[in-house]
Enzyme design. Structure first.
Site, PDB file in Angstrom:
ATOM      1  N   ASP A 127       0.833  -1.206   0.000  1.00 43.55           N
ATOM      2  CA  ASP A 127       0.000   0.000   0.000  1.00 43.55           C
ATOM      3  C   ASP A 127       0.866   1.255   0.000  1.00 43.55           C
ATOM      4  O   ASP A 127       1.418   1.624   1.035  1.00 43.55           O
ATOM      5  CB  ASP A 127      -0.892  -0.053   1.256  1.00 43.55           C
ATOM      6  CG  ASP A 127      -1.746   1.188   1.428  1.00 43.55           C
ATOM      7  OD1 ASP A 127      -1.958   1.916   0.446  1.00 43.55           O
ATOM      8  OD2 ASP A 127      -2.215   1.416   2.564  1.00 43.55           O
ATOM      9  N   ASP A 316      -1.756   5.805  -5.162  1.00 48.64           N
ATOM     10  CA  ASP A 316      -2.041   4.897  -4.043  1.00 48.64           C
ATOM     11  C   ASP A 316      -2.437   3.506  -4.526  1.00 48.64           C
ATOM     12  O   ASP A 316      -3.568   3.300  -4.966  1.00 48.64           O
ATOM     13  CB  ASP A 316      -3.161   5.505  -3.185  1.00 48.64           C
ATOM     14  CG  ASP A 316      -3.507   4.625  -1.989  1.00 48.64           C
ATOM     15  OD1 ASP A 316      -2.731   3.694  -1.681  1.00 48.64           O
ATOM     16  OD2 ASP A 316      -4.558   4.866  -1.361  1.00 48.64           O
TER      17      ASP A 316
END
Ligand SMILES: *[C@@H]1O[C@H](CO)[C@@H](O)[C@H](O)[C@H]1NC(C)=O
Ligand SMILES: *[C@@H]1O[C@H](CO)[C@@H](O)[C@H](O)[C@H]1NC(C)=O
Ligand SMILES: *[C@@H]1O[C@H](CO)[C@@H](O)[C@H](O)[C@H]1NC(C)=O
Ligand SMILES: *[C@@H]1O[C@H](CO)[C@@H](O)[C@H](O)[C@H]1NC(C)=O
Ligand SMILES: *[C@@H]1O[C@H](CO)[C@@H](O)[C@H](O)[C@H]1NC(C)=O
Ligand SMILES: *[C@@H]1O[C@H](CO)[C@@H](O)[C@H](O)[C@H]1NC(C)=O
Length: 431
Positions: A127, A316
């Site tokens: 992430d 992201d």
């Protein structure tokens, strides 16, 4: 039940795919042949029975980035969950934590990461939008741990060391949170071994995370965001960097395919076409945050540019959708026949699934790079309660012009996260 299948791909690299069953963590090979040990490659696995819930992923993105989740969206997610009788694990968790249905399968890309000595393998979500590395462990509250297939057994790792008087916690926009204690231990990514890494062990985790049965934790790769521990500890990324040939990592996510790959320490030029063009991060950035300069919808005459503040975006991997200023998503869907802005679920763009293909969407950068997202990718998924209605992979929000370039964007480009030079590189992909 299904079996775990191993396939040899790209010569000697080992690729693990899942068919109808959870991965047997112990059977992942502990090393990958033929690699320079100072650089590594991780194949991304896609959930086998992944059935995305678009509105729930929209809610998750809003929560992650601290935006308010519209009341209507919360209500409709609860209604959809009820209507379909989806099992909700961990009912004892916070009530009202949105997505009973959703969170179940809302993390599409998972990568094997090893912890401890001897190594125990877990499936983590890599992430770039967070900094902490946290996992389910034998410390995790029993009502959570008992429903999980893999937790890290701390007592079985000879290298685990408790960091005393140190805790971590992460709060989400809706007030729910995850917290726990901290260990230092060995972390293994493919064939790279990071000693003394900061491993955060979950004691309690918000209901929305628990309901994803595949994800055993999150591996944060944000640029310079500190971890959420008190007192502060080094990030795993900072411990990993000195071990790499070059201080960078890359990602190539693939659309509905198990062939996505992260590489650490090198750029895989076989995986992109053209030149990589770099954009510097914004001054002081903690996330992978940069400016973009314009947008274009296929078939329209003109490019649009921000008229007020510069447009900024955070890249992201841990967010599924693209979030952009509401007027940008409105502009895009104004060109989609019969598209409807559904306010009864908090403002989500939907359209009939049998539309012809959606227009491509382009985003420009001052580097001269233009990311072209095929219309096929802009069509995210069917609505959970109505398979004839589809939801777009681009949705609007109002966050002072800031955008989140999640997986829908990343599937369309090859991306270099250059930690050493504080920049992000994009190149077109070889499809
Ligand atoms: C993994 O890396 C080590 C060095 O850390 C090396 O000795 C070993 O041969 C590598 N294993 C494989 C299978 O490449
Ligand atoms: C470690 O702890 C787990 C859970 O408490 C237990 O099941 C397991 O037997 C323990 N292993 C060892 C080697 O003590
Ligand atoms: C942890 O904190 C307590 C209370 O502040 C203190 O008594 C104890 O010595 C600390 N332990 C360590 C290992 O630092
Ligand atoms: C492990 O990391 C911590 C935090 O940076 C540091 O204080 C400690 O000295 C390190 N231990 C070893 C053995 O390198
Ligand atoms: C909005 O979406 C919800 C959830 O799919 C659906 O039940 C409802 O009928 C939609 N509203 C309209 C006006 O189509
Ligand atoms: C959008 O995706 C859904 C789900 O995969 C599919 O059923 C539908 O045909 C697609 N529609 C368009 C317009 O591409």
């Amino acid at each position: 039940m299904g079996t775990t299948r191993f396939t040899l791909a790209l010569g000697a690299l080992v690729f693990v795919s899942l068919f109808g069953s959870l991965l047997d963590a112990a059977s992942i090979p502990s090393s990958v042949k033929g690699l320079d040990y100072r650089s590594l490659i991780i194949y991304l696995k896609r959930n086998p029975d992944y059935s995305p819930n678009g509105p729930a992923e929209y809610a998750r993105a809003l929560r992650k980035w601290g935006a308010k989740v519209p009341e209507q969206l919360i209500k409709s997610l609860a209604a959809m969950a009820g209507a379909h009788g989806h099992p909700s694990k961990g009912e004892e968790g916070e009530l009202g934590d949105v997505p009973a249905v959703s969170i179940r399968n809302d993390r599409e890309y998972l990568s094997p990461v090893g912890f401890g000595t001897p190594v125990q393998w877990l499936n983590l979500d890599l992430d770039t939008g967070s900094a902490d590395v946290w996992i389910y462990t034998t410390d995790t509250h029993p009502y959570v741990a008992q429903s999980r297939d893999h937790v890290f057994r701390i007592n079985e790792s000879s290298t685990a060391e408790k960091v005393h008087n140190t805790t971590w916690w992460i709060t989400y926009g809706d007030g729910s949170s995850a917290y726990g204690g901290v260990y230092r231990d060995v972390v293994t990514l493919a064939n790279i071994t990071v000693h003394n890494a900061t491993v955060e062990s979950a004691i309690s985790v918000s209901n929305s995370l628990i309901q994803d049965p595949y994800m055993d934790g999150i591996f944060g790769l944000a640029y310079r965001l500190p971890v959420q521990t008190s007192p502060k500890q080094p990030t795993v990324l900072s411990s990993l960097l000195p071990l790499l040939n070059e201080p960078l990592f890359t990602v190539d996510l693939r659309w509905r395919s198990p062939d996505g790959v992260y590489t650490f320490g090198y750029i895989d030029h076989e995986r992109h076409s053209g030149h990589i063009k770099y954009t510097s991060l914004l001054p002081g950035a903690q996330f992978w945050e940069l400016e973009y300069t314009g947008i274009h919808v296929e078939g329209q005459d003109r490019w649009y540019k921000s008229t007020q503040i510069p447009w900024r975006a955070i890249v992201d991997t841990g967010t599924t959708l693209i979030l952009m200023p509401q007027d940008v998503s409105d502009l895009y869907f104004s060109d989609v026949p019969n598209a409807m802005f559904n306010e009864s679920i908090g403002g989500v763009w939907t359209y009939p699934c049998n539309n012809p293909v959606l227009p491509d969407f382009e985003i420009s950068f001052d580097s001269g790079f233009i990311a072209r997202i095929p219309g096929k990718y802009m069509n995210y998924t069917n609505m959970p309660d109505n398979p004839k209605v589809c939801m777009g992979g681009l949705q609007g929000w109002d966050d002072s012009g800031r955008a989140i370039f999640g997986d829908v964007f990343l599937k369309a480009v090859y991306t270099v996260f250059d930690v050493g030079q504080g920049r992000v590189g994009f190149a077109p992909k070889k499809f």
